[in-house]
Every structure is written in structure tokens, then in C-alpha cells.
Design a protein around this motif. Sequence first.
Motif, PDB file in Angstrom:
ATOM      1  N   PHE A 167       0.863  -1.171   0.000  1.00  0.00           N
ATOM      2  CA  PHE A 167       0.000   0.000   0.000  1.00  0.00           C
ATOM      3  C   PHE A 167       0.907   1.230   0.000  1.00  0.00           C
ATOM      4  N   SER A 168       0.306   2.397  -0.043  1.00  0.00           N
ATOM      5  CA  SER A 168       1.099   3.621  -0.060  1.00  0.00           C
ATOM      6  C   SER A 168       0.394   4.720   0.720  1.00  0.00           C
ATOM      7  N   LYS A 169       1.191   5.602   1.337  1.00  0.00           N
ATOM      8  CA  LYS A 169       0.642   6.803   1.957  1.00  0.00           C
ATOM      9  C   LYS A 169       0.308   7.850   0.894  1.00  0.00           C
ATOM     10  N   ALA A 170       0.839   7.644  -0.326  1.00  0.00           N
ATOM     11  CA  ALA A 170       0.630   8.602  -1.420  1.00  0.00           C
ATOM     12  C   ALA A 170      -0.804   8.496  -1.924  1.00  0.00           C
ATOM     13  N   LYS A 171      -1.572   9.545  -1.723  1.00  0.00           N
ATOM     14  CA  LYS A 171      -3.001   9.493  -2.005  1.00  0.00           C
ATOM     15  C   LYS A 171      -3.311   9.578  -3.498  1.00  0.00           C
ATOM     16  N   ASP A 172      -2.670  10.460  -4.202  1.00  0.00           N
ATOM     17  CA  ASP A 172      -2.993  10.688  -5.612  1.00  0.00           C
ATOM     18  C   ASP A 172      -1.747  11.263  -6.274  1.00  0.00           C
ATOM     19  N   GLU A 173      -0.776  10.394  -6.547  1.00  0.00           N
ATOM     20  CA  GLU A 173       0.501  10.865  -7.061  1.00  0.00           C
ATOM     21  C   GLU A 173       0.863  10.154  -8.359  1.00  0.00           C
ATOM     22  N   LEU A 174       1.363  10.930  -9.304  1.00  0.00           N
ATOM     23  CA  LEU A 174       1.581  10.451 -10.667  1.00  0.00           C
ATOM     24  C   LEU A 174       2.525   9.249 -10.765  1.00  0.00           C
ATOM     25  N   PRO A 175       3.659   9.219 -10.052  1.00  0.00           N
ATOM     26  CA  PRO A 175       4.533   8.049 -10.172  1.00  0.00           C
ATOM     27  C   PRO A 175       3.837   6.734  -9.793  1.00  0.00           C
ATOM     28  N   MET A 176       2.943   6.797  -8.806  1.00  0.00           N
ATOM     29  CA  MET A 176       2.229   5.592  -8.387  1.00  0.00           C
ATOM     30  C   MET A 176       1.216   5.159  -9.445  1.00  0.00           C
TER      31      MET A 176
END
Length: 294
Positions: A104-113
Amino acid sequence: MELMYHYTTVDSLLGMTQQTSIQKPFITLWATHLTCLNDPEEKKFGKKIIDESLEELEKNLSIDEKHRISTSIKEIEKFNELLKTIDDVEINSPNYISIYVTSFSKAKDELPMWSMYAKNGNGISLGFDREGMKKEMTKPSFAIPQLYYGTPNGKDWNEYLKATYLECYTSSLTFVDKHNHELPEKYQNMMVAAMTYEWLINIIPCRLKNEAYFYEKEIRITSQEDREVKYRTSKGFIIPYIEIPINIKHLKEIIIGPTLDKERITLPLKKLLSSKGIDIKNINIYCSKIPYRE
């Protein structure tokens, strides 16, 4: 409420919800074997950190000299031969700890993900309640550990390393004491060191990742192999995985990827969830705010 996000494809969502129903209110995620994750050096990186810490760690813990891994590596030739087989021991040893990981990720809405894990923005991101999931994962084989990027240090890391070493060492002593009375003491000692090391290099790497992956802001669910292992293929490789059921009540958000047609996906997505007995009023469904074109 802290959410953690699982970036994936729409096809994968169909698979995750295939068995979901009012009677079975779970969404099924896949946990991949540690050695098959995207960083090909992950296990080697963790092993390097362990090797560099062993001598000081064993001294601080007052580990019996005859059981020390650092001593065995330097002085016991047969131990070095045994280490060569550690990567293959899983199919031969009933006491091997095989680790599987769901990311999972803490990144909510980020382009690299979106680019890396959700079909270049043509996928979705599922937001789960981290604390809610953590409270339900009471089995010893499950954990949501803190992840360290680069070479770790600090009090928290040192305490974790000491506790993990002692846990592995104690388990090794118990196993050898129970099963190997017929072996000469020399080989019993070597086996204690070998088993402790074997477990360490399969547990510790789950907490470590190369600093090049820092942008992922990763959170992991780690699980030991205590259920049926299944297999899939990816880019010509065979990937072992296990299924991890997560109560649907923990799914709080679904973000639609920046390159998906939001008009065409939103209604069918809601109909899919509703057909599975999922109350969509409890899930915030919205579109990525990133302006991006494939």
C-alpha cells in the motif's frame, strides 16, 4: 482516520471482488512472495544490513559464543556451505519462514504511483483504513510494520533488530533442543546459528527498501506462509502468492485514475460494488485531480 492506498487495475478489482457477497463481506488482495517484488535486490540489501550488524548485535545481546552467527561465518567452513543453499531451503525445510507482502502507499494521488502500478493512470486506487485493519490483524503471522528506506538507524530500529534476533534465536534453540539430540553438540550449535540466520534474512528485509523507492511511501502487510500458496505469471515469470481477505468495511475511498474515462467507469463501478452487497454510501468514489494524458 489514516488511509493507505492500493494502486491497481480495474481487472484486478474484478478479481478481488469475485467472491465478495453479503455473506462474505471481504475483498481479496494478493500477497506476493518477498523475492518476487519489484526491487530485485531487496533481500540482498536486507542481508547486507544484517551482516554488518551481527557482531555488535550479538555482543550487546550476550549471545552464547558457540551459537553466534558472526563466529560461525568466520570459523565454520561447513556453515558457509550451508549458506549457499539458503535460497533453496524453502522446498526442503519445514521450519523455513516464507514471507509474502501486500503493498500500500501513503501517497493518495501521485503520478509516479499511477504510472507504475495502475496501468499508467488507467486504473484505480483503493483507500483502506489502516488502523481498522491493524486492529483486526491479531494473528502472529500478520503485521503492518514500519518500512525503512536506505540504511536504517535510530533507537526504534535498534530495538526492533534486537527483539527480532532474540525471537529467532529462541525459536532456533527450541527447535534444535526438541529435534536434534542425536546430533553431536558441535553440529547442534552450528544448526542453531544457521537457523537463526536463515530466519533473520527472511524477516528483516521486509522492513527495508532501497532509498531509490522512497517516492512510493510504502506501507506493507506482511504474512507468513500459513495458507494455500497459489501461482500466477508475470512477464514470463512464475510468481507465488497467497490471498489476503480484507473486510470491506475498511474500504473508505476509491480514486479513479487520471486517464480513465470517468463518465464511463463511475456508474459501472458503483453497480459492481452494489451487486456484491457493498453499501457504496460508505465509500467516497472520486476522480484523480492530476491532469495527465497517456
